[in-house]
Design an enzyme around this catalytic site. Structure first.
Site, PDB file in Angstrom:
ATOM      1  N   GLU A  37       0.835  -1.214   0.000  1.00 26.77           N
ATOM      2  CA  GLU A  37       0.000   0.000   0.000  1.00 26.77           C
ATOM      3  C   GLU A  37       0.866   1.259   0.000  1.00 26.77           C
ATOM      4  O   GLU A  37       0.479   2.276  -0.579  1.00 26.77           O
ATOM      5  CB  GLU A  37      -0.962  -0.009   1.189  1.00 26.77           C
ATOM      6  CG  GLU A  37      -1.955  -1.174   1.225  1.00 26.77           C
ATOM      7  CD  GLU A  37      -2.769  -1.363  -0.045  1.00 26.77           C
ATOM      8  OE1 GLU A  37      -2.982  -0.372  -0.784  1.00 26.77           O
ATOM      9  OE2 GLU A  37      -3.180  -2.513  -0.319  1.00 26.77           O
ATOM     10  N   GLU A  45      -0.654  -0.439  -9.876  1.00 22.23           N
ATOM     11  CA  GLU A  45      -0.255  -1.732  -9.324  1.00 22.23           C
ATOM     12  C   GLU A  45       1.242  -1.967  -9.541  1.00 22.23           C
ATOM     13  O   GLU A  45       1.901  -2.631  -8.731  1.00 22.23           O
ATOM     14  CB  GLU A  45      -1.096  -2.840  -9.967  1.00 22.23           C
ATOM     15  CG  GLU A  45      -1.048  -4.168  -9.253  1.00 22.23           C
ATOM     16  CD  GLU A  45      -1.765  -4.197  -7.889  1.00 22.23           C
ATOM     17  OE1 GLU A  45      -2.437  -3.207  -7.531  1.00 22.23           O
ATOM     18  OE2 GLU A  45      -1.628  -5.215  -7.185  1.00 22.23           O
TER      19      GLU A  45
END
Lengths: 506, 506
Positions: free
Chosen positions: A270, A299
């Site tokens: 994250e 991503e």
């Protein structure tokens, strides 16, 4: 610039400013409901958020926006705009055109279905009952096939759906790349399983006090380059990163008492997303360009930090003694190398979100192929449990005991996210390409990681990727950064090299 | 109902629903910025909130609303509406008429001033430099005097300003009540000071671990009737209560290591506010009527719980042994009676927010009289430091060392809240009237407090006050609940009785 152009640009920018302000507040509200909100207020608050979202949607398809875009997308006008304004026109037009292409009635029916399908999915998963979910999913696929026709496409209807999540990439681009990656991954997995080498992961499942995990991670955040004055870390059931604005990018993780690696690597993951959002140029603040350009590139940033940095021996050269001191009882007999091996072990499993770095992409392939087949009409919804299990057997060599841990495991389809899954593997592909480039441009890449200093690495990512926000399309950006189009070579080689060493393969 | 009426009502309700949804989200956002938001995102987020607030303001003065109100306020139409719709029309019309009565240019100049004045006040207070703030406050008073003329009034221009915060109450109502309360409070204070009795408060200032205070308060919340599944308690510099919706009413407090009573009583105070908001009827959710009806009534609920319940000997009969067990070292030699005396001791002090139950109202009187004089033109801004100190000497017998702890202590005037302060004392007056009534209707009032069971008391408050939200005006409500108009008798008697006992007065 002509008066009409100036006025149209003003109109677009005013709407953009308002939409951005509303979206920022909705983003905060969304974070709050998952992280802080008390139980009893949530359903009412969801309605309030719905009312504000509706206003944002209305603005994004408003006649004012339509007029402005009509003027600004004229080729002779568009070419006179600067890069930033062009990007703004491009993104708003993409969204406007797509939204406008679906008849209002159809969209409303679809909205009702997403609510119902989501609930049906939840129940079906809980009861391991695919049949009860099947009619909803059938309707969902029908809608999506209709939508694809309305959106329009050149080669494959699935292109029209993927375009919402990773603009520009088509089946014909992805198919050969995914085929290479799939074949090499299956081959590598076989060799790993035949190698006879088994990694001991058991010590990761001892008892690890969650408060202590939390403290360790709070201390790790700045070392990862995360600006703790421009964000915060909280605990939630599912980890996520949420941007409110450039100065406020929040992340969450989940602490498991009997699993040390989950919070650790999900937090690093994250933080990778958060560095992207914290690193956007200040002049993009308050505009629709102030976020990462696509799910795939996003991503790539989380995977890069999690895997290409966080799972390297050098990273643990820098941080393992801290971790060992934090959990002396649990880790006293575990060498750094044992730890490194444990967090990189490969083991086929049923659940995508728990998969290791190698098998993860195979989970994605299954979903990509199924979605493509559903939209093309080659696969029927009723056959999904069978198709799913066949592909699991073929790619991963295992078959789930039941649909709850098989075809029913993911929420995505139930709320209409078809054409989304492939972006996870795009992230892995992009990240390997980026790794290849950054190693050339920062020759001391691994030494710096070993010294616990990610400053130059973060600045490189910021300069090359983060600062641009959404100005460049993903395909443009990856070529600017790496000099090459998206391809499978770097990820295939990276995996081959990494696991050959780890598992002593020939 | 005629078609026009139905349509107008629909129009009003649609706008109300939207405004309520937006306001709920802004309320959450405001909470977040004070409680959770990281530093670096706040200034950008303030702009985003500004953009959304502007939309709410535009709706509240929109022609659509104006048209609907024009129809619905016709006497022959209004009288056909049910109680709830009447209240909605009344409140929207009150707000619409006031907003519309100020010329747009003037209001914009005023908005600019509030920003500047607030900053000037912050600096002036920090530097103890009233002169630097004086020109801003002079402009502020000029604006407010003009506003009063635009709003209109019958007797006193200050009425027009107070009407924004406690609708319906005028100088001619308040003056005699405040005079009684002031005279009796000054007299009582003198007798207390001459009594020779001194309360020992020193043990409240020992070292009290803040985490332990926090745990104690979290355990206390449900015993106070607060629904912890419909709210949360956090720590902030200044305690407050914030409603997101009926199922989400959040409170905050501040934990001081060397002050046990601050967090304790400020939390009980904020719970009083929160019980009001949590207790509103479900059918008012999502409408403009879903909150407390006025600042004064709101304050009556917080003061009632803090003082009439939380500072009674019976309350500590129920909870003191828990507190003593929580802080055994600090409280082992402190009897329950000593504790009760300490948290009820009277001591004139400079700062309003730190004042005890008796002297608090005298702080309010000073502000009320000054504001009234400023708006009437009887007092000039340049004389405020002198006037302030004279009144402090006259009412409290002490003179602040400097303006920072004198006339500059409160933020209110700097952002234009003139006509607000008196609602704090109204809260005390209302609460004493309510106490008189509830004791008659719940004969076991004090026994139940002593048993630690506030259930019946909360249900009584809910039935009589909380559930109605903003349906009734404060003057209407207090008469419905107590059978009497606002008056000073009950508070005067309550204070006389309480402190006579505590200080052994004759």
């Amino acid at each position: 610039m002509a008066v009409a152009v100036n006025e149209s640009l003003q109109q677009l920018k005013q709407l953009d400013e308002k939409i951005s302000a509303f979206s920022s507040i909705l983003s905060l509200a969304g974070w709050d409901q998952k992280v802080k909100a008390p139980k009893k207020g949530r359903s009412t608050f969801a309605k309030s958020m719905g009312a504000v979202s509706t206003e944002v949607f209305k603005m994004s398809i408003s006649p004012e926006l339509g007029e402005a875009l009509e003027e600004l997308t004229k080729p002779e006008v568009y070419e006179t705009l600067d890069e930033k304004d062009q990007a703004l026109v491009r993104d708003y037009n993409h969204n406007y055109t797509r939204s406008k292409s679906i008849p209002t009635d159809l969209f409303q029916e679809y909205s009702v279905l997403t609510g119902e399908a989501n609930q049906a999915w939840e129940e079906a998963r809980a009861n391991n009952d695919f049949a009860s979910y099947q009619p909803y999913l059938e309707k969902m696929v029908d809608f999506k096939r209709k939508f694809a026709e309305y959106y329009g496409y050149e080669d494959h209807p699935y292109d029209a759906l993927m375009d919402a999540f990773e603009p520009g990439l088509k089946v014909k681009d992805i198919d050969p790349i995914f085929r290479d990656l799939r074949e090499s991954s299956i081959n590598l997995l076989e060799r790993i399983q035949n190698s006879g080498t088994k990694m001991d992961r058991s010590f990761l499942e001892k008892n690890y006090d969650t408060k202590t995990q939390e403290e360790f991670l709070h201390n790790l955040l700045p070392k990862l380059g995360y600006d703790t004055e421009a964000g915060r870390l909280d605990a939630t059931a599912h980890p996520f990163a949420q941007k409110v604005n450039i100065g406020d990018v929040r992340i969450t993780t989940r602490y498991d008492e009997d699993n040390l690696s989950f919070a650790l690597f999900s937090t690093i993951h994250e933080v990778g997303h958060a560095l992207y959002e914290q690193g956007v140029r200040e002049d993009l603040e308050g505009t629709g360009l102030n976020g990462g350009t696509s799910l795939g590139i996003h991503e790539s940033q989380s995977r890069f930090l999690e895997n290409m940095v966080g799972r390297t021996p050098e990273f643990w050269q820098a941080h393992y003694s801290d971790l060992q001191e934090t959990f002396p009882e649990q880790l006293k007999d575990v060498s750094r190398e044992d730890f490194y091996h444990a967090v990189n072990s490969v083991q086929p499993s049923f659940i995508r979100v728990e998969a290791d770095e190698l098998t993860y992409n195979l989970h994605i392939m299954i979903r990509y192929e199924i979605e493509k087949g559903l939209i093309a009409g080659d696969i029927e919804v009723k056959d999904l449990p069978r198709v799913w299990n066949e592909k699991m057997e073929e790619y991963l060599g295992i078959v789930p005991d039941n649909d709850s841990v098989g075809v029913l495991q993911d929420v995505h389809w139930s709320f209409g996210a078809i054409g989304y899954f492939h972006t996870y593997s795009l992230g892995n592909l992009y990240s390997a390409q980026i790794l290849n480039t950054i190693q050339k441009e920062i020759p001391g890449f691994y030494e710096q990681i070993a010294q616990g200093d990610l400053t130059q690495i973060r600045e490189w990512l910021r300069e090359k990727i983060h600062q641009h926000g959404s100005i460049y399309q993903p395909s443009q950006l990856i070529e600017m950064v790496t000099g090459e189009k998206l391809n499978s070579d770097y990820l295939v080689n990276y995996l081959e090299e990494k696991y050959s060493k780890l598992y002593n393969l020939k």
